[in-house]
Design a protein around this motif. Structure first.
Motif, mmCIF file in Angstrom:
data_model
loop_
_atom_site.group_PDB
_atom_site.id
_atom_site.type_symbol
_atom_site.label_atom_id
_atom_site.label_comp_id
_atom_site.label_asym_id
_atom_site.label_seq_id
_atom_site.Cartn_x
_atom_site.Cartn_y
_atom_site.Cartn_z
ATOM 1 N N ARG A 103 1.284 -8.515 -1.505
ATOM 2 C CA ARG A 103 1.134 -8.930 -0.104
ATOM 3 C C ARG A 103 1.376 -10.428 -0.080
ATOM 4 N NH1 ARG A 103 -4.181 -5.237 1.711
ATOM 5 N NH2 ARG A 103 -3.167 -3.271 1.182
ATOM 6 N N GLY B 223 -4.934 -12.743 -4.341
ATOM 7 C CA GLY B 223 -3.641 -12.936 -4.973
ATOM 8 C C GLY B 223 -2.531 -12.483 -4.050
ATOM 9 N N THR C 185 0.877 -1.158 0.000
ATOM 10 C CA THR C 185 0.000 0.000 0.000
ATOM 11 C C THR C 185 0.925 1.221 0.000
ATOM 12 O OG1 THR C 185 -1.711 1.177 1.260
ATOM 13 C CG2 THR C 185 -0.205 -0.170 2.542
ATOM 14 N N GLU D 153 0.512 -13.120 1.062
ATOM 15 C CA GLU D 153 -0.561 -13.817 1.764
ATOM 16 C C GLU D 153 -0.122 -15.240 2.112
ATOM 17 O OE1 GLU D 153 -3.691 -12.551 2.245
ATOM 18 O OE2 GLU D 153 -3.610 -10.744 0.992
ATOM 19 N N GLY E 93 -10.240 -2.994 -5.017
ATOM 20 C CA GLY E 93 -9.528 -4.185 -5.489
ATOM 21 C C GLY E 93 -9.816 -4.389 -6.965
ATOM 22 N N HIS F 210 -8.130 5.144 0.489
ATOM 23 C CA HIS F 210 -9.346 4.574 -0.087
ATOM 24 C C HIS F 210 -8.947 3.606 -1.193
ATOM 25 C CE1 HIS F 210 -11.059 8.042 2.022
ATOM 26 N NE2 HIS F 210 -10.069 8.720 1.483
ATOM 27 N N PHE G 282 -1.525 -8.070 -6.853
ATOM 28 C CA PHE G 282 -2.870 -7.700 -7.311
ATOM 29 C C PHE G 282 -2.913 -6.218 -7.634
ATOM 30 C CE2 PHE G 282 -4.178 -5.640 -3.345
ATOM 31 C CZ PHE G 282 -3.287 -6.202 -2.430
ATOM 32 N N MET H 204 -4.553 -2.597 -7.472
ATOM 33 C CA MET H 204 -5.413 -1.826 -6.576
ATOM 34 C C MET H 204 -5.451 -0.380 -7.030
ATOM 35 S SD MET H 204 -4.948 -0.776 -2.601
ATOM 36 C CE MET H 204 -4.511 -2.288 -1.822
ATOM 37 N N GLU I 204 -14.973 -8.667 -0.375
ATOM 38 C CA GLU I 204 -14.614 -7.265 -0.124
ATOM 39 C C GLU I 204 -13.963 -6.687 -1.380
ATOM 40 O OE1 GLU I 204 -11.556 -6.694 2.910
ATOM 41 O OE2 GLU I 204 -11.083 -4.857 1.812
ATOM 42 N N VAL I 205 -14.644 -5.738 -1.999
ATOM 43 C CA VAL I 205 -14.106 -5.166 -3.242
ATOM 44 C C VAL I 205 -13.542 -3.761 -3.049
ATOM 45 C CG1 VAL I 205 -15.443 -6.575 -4.845
ATOM 46 C CG2 VAL I 205 -16.446 -4.465 -3.933
ATOM 47 N N GLY I 206 -13.601 -3.257 -1.817
ATOM 48 C CA GLY I 206 -13.022 -1.933 -1.570
ATOM 49 C C GLY I 206 -13.107 -1.597 -0.098
ATOM 50 N N GLN I 207 -12.326 -0.609 0.302
ATOM 51 C CA GLN I 207 -12.377 -0.155 1.697
ATOM 52 C C GLN I 207 -11.944 1.305 1.749
ATOM 53 O OE1 GLN I 207 -10.416 -2.728 4.534
ATOM 54 N NE2 GLN I 207 -11.311 -1.656 6.279
ATOM 55 N N GLU J 41 0.625 4.614 1.761
ATOM 56 C CA GLU J 41 0.468 5.783 2.651
ATOM 57 C C GLU J 41 1.788 6.538 2.841
ATOM 58 O OE1 GLU J 41 -1.107 2.959 3.154
ATOM 59 O OE2 GLU J 41 -3.214 3.491 3.470
ATOM 60 N N ASP K 275 -5.592 2.976 -5.238
ATOM 61 C CA ASP K 275 -5.500 3.546 -3.896
ATOM 62 C C ASP K 275 -5.391 5.053 -3.993
ATOM 63 O OD1 ASP K 275 -3.136 2.333 -4.998
ATOM 64 O OD2 ASP K 275 -2.005 2.839 -3.198
ATOM 65 N N MET L 181 -8.849 -13.463 -6.768
ATOM 66 C CA MET L 181 -9.616 -12.988 -5.619
ATOM 67 C C MET L 181 -8.705 -12.726 -4.407
ATOM 68 S SD MET L 181 -12.939 -12.788 -5.765
ATOM 69 C CE MET L 181 -14.114 -14.094 -5.959
HETATM 70 N N1 5CA Z 1 -4.299 1.630 1.856
HETATM 71 C C1 5CA Z 1 -5.628 1.123 1.976
HETATM 72 C C2 5CA Z 1 -6.594 1.814 1.086
HETATM 73 S S1 5CA Z 1 -5.862 2.534 -0.265
HETATM 74 C C3 5CA Z 1 -5.642 -0.370 1.711
HETATM 75 O O1 5CA Z 1 -4.627 -0.958 1.418
HETATM 76 N N2 5CA Z 1 -6.810 -0.961 1.832
HETATM 77 S S2 5CA Z 1 -7.093 -2.528 1.750
HETATM 78 O O2 5CA Z 1 -6.107 -3.256 2.446
HETATM 79 O O3 5CA Z 1 -8.438 -2.709 2.225
HETATM 80 O O4 5CA Z 1 -7.043 -2.943 0.250
HETATM 81 C C4 5CA Z 1 -7.928 -2.345 -0.676
HETATM 82 C C5 5CA Z 1 -8.634 -3.394 -1.500
HETATM 83 O O5 5CA Z 1 -7.678 -4.176 -2.210
HETATM 84 C C6 5CA Z 1 -9.428 -4.404 -0.697
HETATM 85 O O6 5CA Z 1 -10.704 -3.906 -0.356
HETATM 86 C C7 5CA Z 1 -9.502 -5.577 -1.645
HETATM 87 O O7 5CA Z 1 -10.595 -5.406 -2.543
HETATM 88 C C8 5CA Z 1 -8.209 -5.482 -2.416
HETATM 89 N N3 5CA Z 1 -7.252 -6.504 -1.933
HETATM 90 C C9 5CA Z 1 -6.628 -6.536 -0.722
HETATM 91 N N4 5CA Z 1 -5.854 -7.635 -0.619
HETATM 92 C C10 5CA Z 1 -5.995 -8.305 -1.797
HETATM 93 C C11 5CA Z 1 -5.451 -9.527 -2.318
HETATM 94 N N5 5CA Z 1 -4.588 -10.266 -1.613
HETATM 95 N N6 5CA Z 1 -5.810 -9.915 -3.563
HETATM 96 C C12 5CA Z 1 -6.674 -9.177 -4.298
HETATM 97 N N7 5CA Z 1 -7.217 -8.022 -3.856
HETATM 98 C C13 5CA Z 1 -6.886 -7.590 -2.627
#
Ligand code: 5CA
Length: 501
Positions: free
Chosen positions: A195, A207, A164, A197, A375, A372, A210, A212, A338-341, A166, A214, A205
């Motif tokens: 990440r 990965g 990420t 994982e 995914g 914000h 992946f 993102m 979870e498709v976003g946060q 920040e 942000d 889904m």
């Molecule tokens: N820095 C914040 C927001 S920018 C952040 O990293 N948020 S997060 O951790 O929630 O990730 C944002 C979105 O990325 C998640 O809602 C999810 O849809 C997607 N995501 C997170 N981890 C994975 C993963 N391992 N594989 C695919 N998509 C992922």
């Protein structure tokens, strides 16, 4: 934004179209079939996004569909993405995006870009590899744990593949912004993340690498930052709705990002990894075509309240006592993707990293921030989980890799060939993308491929219909067909897609 079309791409399109032109003996086919809408110069008079607009002949495409169901894919979206030749695993949790998958990925990115920029958020691009120094400054280098992929360069410097951004964005901000007058500011990018994982699974889904989106907001006050939070919530609702998805904002836990205000957006699906609890009335709310003024704090807040005041929480924040107050017949527990946060975390990073601006009173003031995420690559899986049948994928019109498929039932027959080619060219001239199955295959095999890859509309051209001047327009979702004159079928598609551009 997708890059402008470049020389070799134009040549490729022209090559495909010239093949048609040659077959037809008409040179102008090459021009008509270039389906873009913006001027690009002398070669063809129009410009097309290289990953989206071009027409395609299936005989010339790279679509490695699989006959067998891959044994190791546990959920339907993963199986269908492999079978439809959209992705190929490179190593655990890391995928190559084959042409069909890449087109959908680019389409999803495009929608994300449009909705972010509609709200005044500014696109940029940060690198995937980051220096560990910044993360040591924020205190997250050690805190992030084994999910962070750490690497050392030839000069023995600690680097990492960003999970990420920040830290990096806060550093860019503090190096360049000195006064509150530059605020409010929201910067975003769409970039690959890594990440490590423990259990990458379910294809794209979960990965390890992946894609993102942000975005990061910088504001002078908490109120202004909460407006940015609400504004993002509205942009996300519109983004998902354009993709044919219902994603419900649910109160969540902030995890390693930090802060107290956070909502996750969940698409309900049995295969989802999150356990969720909600008031069923929340599923009746839609943003729809409302006119939103993203600068209007009250309007954004009221949409946020409308979507988040009913009970909807993930298991991390679930509270049985509060849930018990929801009328029993409306209480639901289910699974979701979870498709976003979205997060508001105040001055957590600006304090740690000294991101201050000179306030109106002349004093240094730490900025209020939020981040914000969407995914982007996960969304492909989520859309397929929500939209498929036993024959394959059913793309919503907003994200489909091609607007329509053309099936020629008698390849090599002069009249069906020429009708198909005419329709293909005309669609191109209208700015509609078509995948034309011009292979010498049985009709059944052609239908099976079209059903598997899930284009929402199909035009079928056969000698019997043509004898009456008719082709067949078929909806992938409902399966219903209509016999129409070719120009009527094209006009119908033009109307259907008018709202999806
Ligand atoms: N820095 C914040 C927001 S920018 C952040 O990293 N948020 S997060 O951790 O929630 O990730 C944002 C979105 O990325 C998640 O809602 C999810 O849809 C997607 N995501 C997170 N981890 C994975 C993963 N391992 N594989 C695919 N998509 C992922």
């Amino acid at each position: 934004m997708p890059p402008p079309i470049t020389g070799p791409e134009i040549l490729k399109i022209r090559h495909l179209d010239l093949r048609l032109a040659e077959k037809q003996g008409g040179a102008e086919a090459g021009i008509a079939a270039c389906p873009g809408t913006q001027p690009c110069g002398k070669q063809c008079g129009t410009s097309v996004a290289p990953t989206e607009r071009p027409q395609m002949l299936l005989s010339r495409y790279f679509l490695p569909v699989l006959k067998e169901t891959p044994a190791d894919a546990e959920i339907v979206s993963h199986r269908l993405m492999l079978r439809a030749g959209m992705i190929k695993q490179a190593s655990a949790g890391i995928y190559s995006w084959l042409p069909l998958g890449y087109r959908v990925l680019r389409r999803i990115e495009q929608i994300v870009h449009e909705e972010q920029q509609r709200a005044g958020h500014i696109p940029m691009l940060m690198p995937t590899l980051q220096s560990a120094e910044l993360w040591k400054e924020s205190g997250r280098y050690d805190a992030y744990g084994p999910e962070m992929l750490r690497v050392r360069d030839r000069h023995d410097r600690d680097m990492l593949y960003g999970p990420t951004n920040e830290e990096l964005i806060t550093d860019i901000f503090r190096s360049n912004v000195a006064s509150y007058r530059a605020l409010p500011l929201t910067l975003y990018h769409i970039q690959w993340k890594f990440r490590d994982e423990v259990r990458p699974r379910f294809g794209v889904m979960r990965g390890r690498e992946f894609l993102m989106k942000d975005g990061y907001n910088f504001d002078l006050t908490k109120d202004a930052a909460l407006h940015a939070y609400n504004r993002h919530l509205v942009t996300y609702l519109r983004t998902y709705e354009r993709m044919g998805l219902q994603a419900i904002p649910m109160r969540a836990d902030s995890g390693p990002i930090g802060g107290d205000n956070t909502h996750e957006f969940l698409v309900l699906a049995d295969t989802g990894e999150s356990e969720v609890f909600y008031d069923s009335a929340v599923t009746d709310i839609r943003l729809g075509e409302r006119d939103i003024d993203y600068d209007d704090m009250n309007q954004c807040r009221s949409v946020m309240e409308e979507f988040t005041s009913l009970y909807a929480r993930t298991d991390e924040t679930h509270d049985e006592a509060v849930f018990a107050q929801v009328p029993e017949e409306r209480r639901r527990s289910a699974r979701g993707i979870e498709v976003g946060q979205i997060f508001y975390f105040g001055t957590k990073y600006s304090d740690a990293m000294g991101a201050t601006v000179q306030g109106p009173d002349g004093k240094p003031t730490p900025v209020h921030m939020g981040s914000h995420g969407i995914g982007v690559s996960r969304l492909l899986g989520a859309i397929i989980e929500a939209s498929h049948d036993d024959k394959g994928i059913i793309w919503p019109e907003g994200v489909t890799p091609f607007h329509v498929g053309i099936v020629n039932l008698k390849q090599g027959d002069a009249s069906t060939d020429s009708a198909c080619e005419g329709i293909y060219r005309q669609l191109g001239a209208e700015g509609l993308t078509a995948l034309y199955d011009d292979r010498n295959e049985r009709a059944g095999a052609k239908f099976a491929t079209m059903d598997l890859i899930g284009l929402p509309w199909r035009i079928t051209v056969g000698p019997r219909g043509l004898a009456n001047g008719r082709v067949e327009l078929t909806s992938r979702r409902g399966g219903e067909s209509e016999e129409l004159a070719p120009e009527e079928a094209i006009a119908r598609l033009r109307d259907i897609y008018a709202v999806h551009r």
